[in-house]
Design a protein around this motif. Structure first.
Motif, PDB file in Angstrom:
ATOM      1  N   LYS A   6     -22.245  32.176  22.456  1.00  0.00           N
ATOM      2  CA  LYS A   6     -21.242  32.480  23.469  1.00  0.00           C
ATOM      3  C   LYS A   6     -20.010  31.600  23.228  1.00  0.00           C
ATOM      4  N   PRO A   7     -18.807  32.186  23.197  1.00  0.00           N
ATOM      5  CA  PRO A   7     -17.608  31.375  22.962  1.00  0.00           C
ATOM      6  C   PRO A   7     -17.386  30.391  24.109  1.00  0.00           C
ATOM      7  N   LYS A   8     -16.767  29.256  23.775  1.00  0.00           N
ATOM      8  CA  LYS A   8     -16.481  28.227  24.787  1.00  0.00           C
ATOM      9  C   LYS A   8     -15.452  28.753  25.774  1.00  0.00           C
ATOM     10  N   HIS A   9     -15.614  28.394  27.011  1.00  0.00           N
ATOM     11  CA  HIS A   9     -14.684  28.770  28.076  1.00  0.00           C
ATOM     12  C   HIS A   9     -13.635  27.663  28.165  1.00  0.00           C
ATOM     13  N   ILE A  10     -12.488  27.860  27.535  1.00  0.00           N
ATOM     14  CA  ILE A  10     -11.455  26.828  27.417  1.00  0.00           C
ATOM     15  C   ILE A  10     -10.944  26.397  28.793  1.00  0.00           C
ATOM     16  N   GLY A  11     -10.754  27.344  29.692  1.00  0.00           N
ATOM     17  CA  GLY A  11     -10.263  27.008  31.031  1.00  0.00           C
ATOM     18  C   GLY A  11     -11.211  26.076  31.766  1.00  0.00           C
ATOM     19  N   ARG A  12     -12.507  26.320  31.635  1.00  0.00           N
ATOM     20  CA  ARG A  12     -13.502  25.458  32.268  1.00  0.00           C
ATOM     21  C   ARG A  12     -13.480  24.064  31.644  1.00  0.00           C
ATOM     22  N   ASN A  13     -13.278  24.015  30.313  1.00  0.00           N
ATOM     23  CA  ASN A  13     -13.176  22.717  29.636  1.00  0.00           C
ATOM     24  C   ASN A  13     -11.960  21.936  30.144  1.00  0.00           C
ATOM     25  N   ILE A  14     -10.844  22.612  30.309  1.00  0.00           N
ATOM     26  CA  ILE A  14      -9.631  21.967  30.833  1.00  0.00           C
ATOM     27  C   ILE A  14      -9.916  21.406  32.220  1.00  0.00           C
ATOM     28  N   SER A  15     -10.566  22.198  33.047  1.00  0.00           N
ATOM     29  CA  SER A  15     -10.895  21.777  34.407  1.00  0.00           C
ATOM     30  C   SER A  15     -11.777  20.524  34.401  1.00  0.00           C
ATOM     31  N   ASP A  49      -3.714  30.229  24.639  1.00  0.00           N
ATOM     32  CA  ASP A  49      -3.034  30.212  23.344  1.00  0.00           C
ATOM     33  C   ASP A  49      -2.795  28.767  22.891  1.00  0.00           C
ATOM     34  N   ASP A  50      -2.693  28.586  21.566  1.00  0.00           N
ATOM     35  CA  ASP A  50      -2.627  27.238  20.976  1.00  0.00           C
ATOM     36  C   ASP A  50      -1.438  26.421  21.452  1.00  0.00           C
ATOM     37  N   GLU A  51      -0.282  27.048  21.600  1.00  0.00           N
ATOM     38  CA  GLU A  51       0.909  26.308  22.039  1.00  0.00           C
ATOM     39  C   GLU A  51       0.695  25.719  23.441  1.00  0.00           C
ATOM     40  N   LYS A  52       0.192  26.545  24.340  1.00  0.00           N
ATOM     41  CA  LYS A  52      -0.077  26.087  25.709  1.00  0.00           C
ATOM     42  C   LYS A  52      -1.183  25.038  25.716  1.00  0.00           C
ATOM     43  N   LEU A  53      -2.211  25.250  24.888  1.00  0.00           N
ATOM     44  CA  LEU A  53      -3.320  24.299  24.814  1.00  0.00           C
ATOM     45  C   LEU A  53      -2.825  22.925  24.337  1.00  0.00           C
ATOM     46  N   ASN A  54      -1.915  22.908  23.383  1.00  0.00           N
ATOM     47  CA  ASN A  54      -1.368  21.637  22.896  1.00  0.00           C
ATOM     48  C   ASN A  54      -0.594  20.911  23.991  1.00  0.00           C
ATOM     49  N   ARG A  55       0.169  21.643  24.800  1.00  0.00           N
ATOM     50  CA  ARG A  55       0.920  21.032  25.905  1.00  0.00           C
ATOM     51  C   ARG A  55      -0.045  20.467  26.960  1.00  0.00           C
ATOM     52  N   ILE A  56      -1.101  21.216  27.247  1.00  0.00           N
ATOM     53  CA  ILE A  56      -2.100  20.768  28.227  1.00  0.00           C
ATOM     54  C   ILE A  56      -2.808  19.519  27.703  1.00  0.00           C
ATOM     55  N   ALA A  57      -3.188  19.553  26.432  1.00  0.00           N
ATOM     56  CA  ALA A  57      -3.877  18.409  25.822  1.00  0.00           C
ATOM     57  C   ALA A  57      -3.002  17.159  25.902  1.00  0.00           C
ATOM     58  N   GLU A  58      -1.721  17.322  25.634  1.00  0.00           N
ATOM     59  CA  GLU A  58      -0.791  16.184  25.713  1.00  0.00           C
ATOM     60  C   GLU A  58      -0.723  15.646  27.143  1.00  0.00           C
ATOM     61  N   ALA A  59      -0.655  16.543  28.121  1.00  0.00           N
ATOM     62  CA  ALA A  59      -0.590  16.123  29.529  1.00  0.00           C
ATOM     63  C   ALA A  59      -1.878  15.428  29.963  1.00  0.00           C
ATOM     64  N   LEU A  60      -3.010  15.849  29.411  1.00  0.00           N
ATOM     65  CA  LEU A  60      -4.296  15.240  29.755  1.00  0.00           C
ATOM     66  C   LEU A  60      -4.576  13.989  28.923  1.00  0.00           C
ATOM     67  N   GLY A  61      -3.776  13.783  27.873  1.00  0.00           N
ATOM     68  CA  GLY A  61      -3.947  12.601  27.033  1.00  0.00           C
ATOM     69  C   GLY A  61      -5.131  12.696  26.088  1.00  0.00           C
ATOM     70  N   VAL A  62      -5.431  13.913  25.657  1.00  0.00           N
ATOM     71  CA  VAL A  62      -6.519  14.120  24.697  1.00  0.00           C
ATOM     72  C   VAL A  62      -6.034  15.074  23.610  1.00  0.00           C
ATOM     73  N   PRO A  63      -6.652  15.016  22.423  1.00  0.00           N
ATOM     74  CA  PRO A  63      -6.307  16.008  21.394  1.00  0.00           C
ATOM     75  C   PRO A  63      -6.777  17.404  21.809  1.00  0.00           C
ATOM     76  N   ALA A  64      -6.100  18.425  21.338  1.00  0.00           N
ATOM     77  CA  ALA A  64      -6.465  19.805  21.666  1.00  0.00           C
ATOM     78  C   ALA A  64      -7.894  20.114  21.209  1.00  0.00           C
ATOM     79  N   GLU A  65      -8.321  19.502  20.121  1.00  0.00           N
ATOM     80  CA  GLU A  65      -9.679  19.729  19.613  1.00  0.00           C
ATOM     81  C   GLU A  65     -10.735  19.269  20.620  1.00  0.00           C
ATOM     82  N   VAL A  66     -10.422  18.228  21.381  1.00  0.00           N
ATOM     83  CA  VAL A  66     -11.362  17.751  22.399  1.00  0.00           C
ATOM     84  C   VAL A  66     -11.574  18.833  23.452  1.00  0.00           C
ATOM     85  N   ILE A  67     -10.488  19.505  23.832  1.00  0.00           N
ATOM     86  CA  ILE A  67     -10.609  20.577  24.826  1.00  0.00           C
ATOM     87  C   ILE A  67     -11.414  21.739  24.247  1.00  0.00           C
ATOM     88  N   LYS A  68     -11.108  22.102  23.006  1.00  0.00           N
ATOM     89  CA  LYS A  68     -11.809  23.232  22.381  1.00  0.00           C
ATOM     90  C   LYS A  68     -13.296  22.956  22.221  1.00  0.00           C
TER      91      LYS A  68
END
Length: 134
Positions: A6-15, A49-68
Motif C-alpha cells: 500500500k502506498p504511503k499516505h503523505i498527508g498523514r505523514n505530514i500531520s 506534488d514534490d514542489e509543495k512537499l519540499n516547501r512543507i518539509a522546509e517549514a517542518l524542518g525536515v528533509p522531504a525524504e523524511v516525510i515520504k
C-alpha cells in the motif's frame, strides 16, 4: 488476497510530523502562506506534488525524504534508543508554538514602550519644574 504494498499516505505523514513538532495546523499554514483549511485538506491527501512537499518539509524542518518515508515504528525506535543512551540525544527542533512566542514578544515590547513613555513624562515634569523656578 493481495500482497501489493500500500502506498504511503503523505498527508498523514505530514500531520504526524507536524504533531511531533508540537506545531498546530495554523502555524504551518502561516509558514506556508496558506489557510489552515488548506493544511487540513493537504493532510487528508494521499499524494502531494514534490514542489509543495519540499516547501512543507522546509517549514517542518525536515528533509522531504523524511516525510515520504516516515514510519512511526522508526520514531519509537529512535525514542527508545535515545532513552537508553542519553549521551546521544537527538533533537527534533521546534518545541514551542511560534505564534505564542510572537505574542510574548509583542507583550514585552508593549511593556517596554509604556516604560519609555513613563520616563519621558517624568522628564517633561522635571523640565517644567525647572522652568517654573526661573
Amino acid at each position: 488476497m493481495s500482497t501489493a504494498i500500500k502506498p504511503k499516505h503523505i498527508g498523514r505523514n505530514i500531520s504526524r510530523i507536524r504533531e511531533l513538532r508540537d506545531m498546530k495546523q495554523e502555524a504551518l499554514a502561516i509558514a506556508l502562506g496558506v489557510s489552515q483549511q488548506s493544511i487540513s485538506n493537504l493532510e487528508g491527501s494521499e499524494n502531494v506534488d514534490d514542489e509543495k512537499l519540499n516547501r512543507i518539509a522546509e517549514a517542518l524542518g525536515v528533509p522531504a525524504e523524511v516525510i515520504k518515508n516516515f514510519s512511526e515504528e522508526a520514531v519509537f525506535n529512535i525514542i527508545g534508543n535515545t532513552a537508553e543512551n542519553s549521551s546521544s540525544v537527538v533533537s527534533f527542533g521546534c518545541t514551542f508554538n511560534p505564534l505564542d512566542k510572537l505574542l510574548e514578544t509583542f507583550e514585552e515590547n508593549k511593556k517596554l514602550y509604556q516604560q519609555l513613555i513613563q520616563a519621558e513624562k517624568e522628564k517633561v515634569a522635571l523640565l517644567e519644574k525647572l522652568l517654573d523656578k526661573k
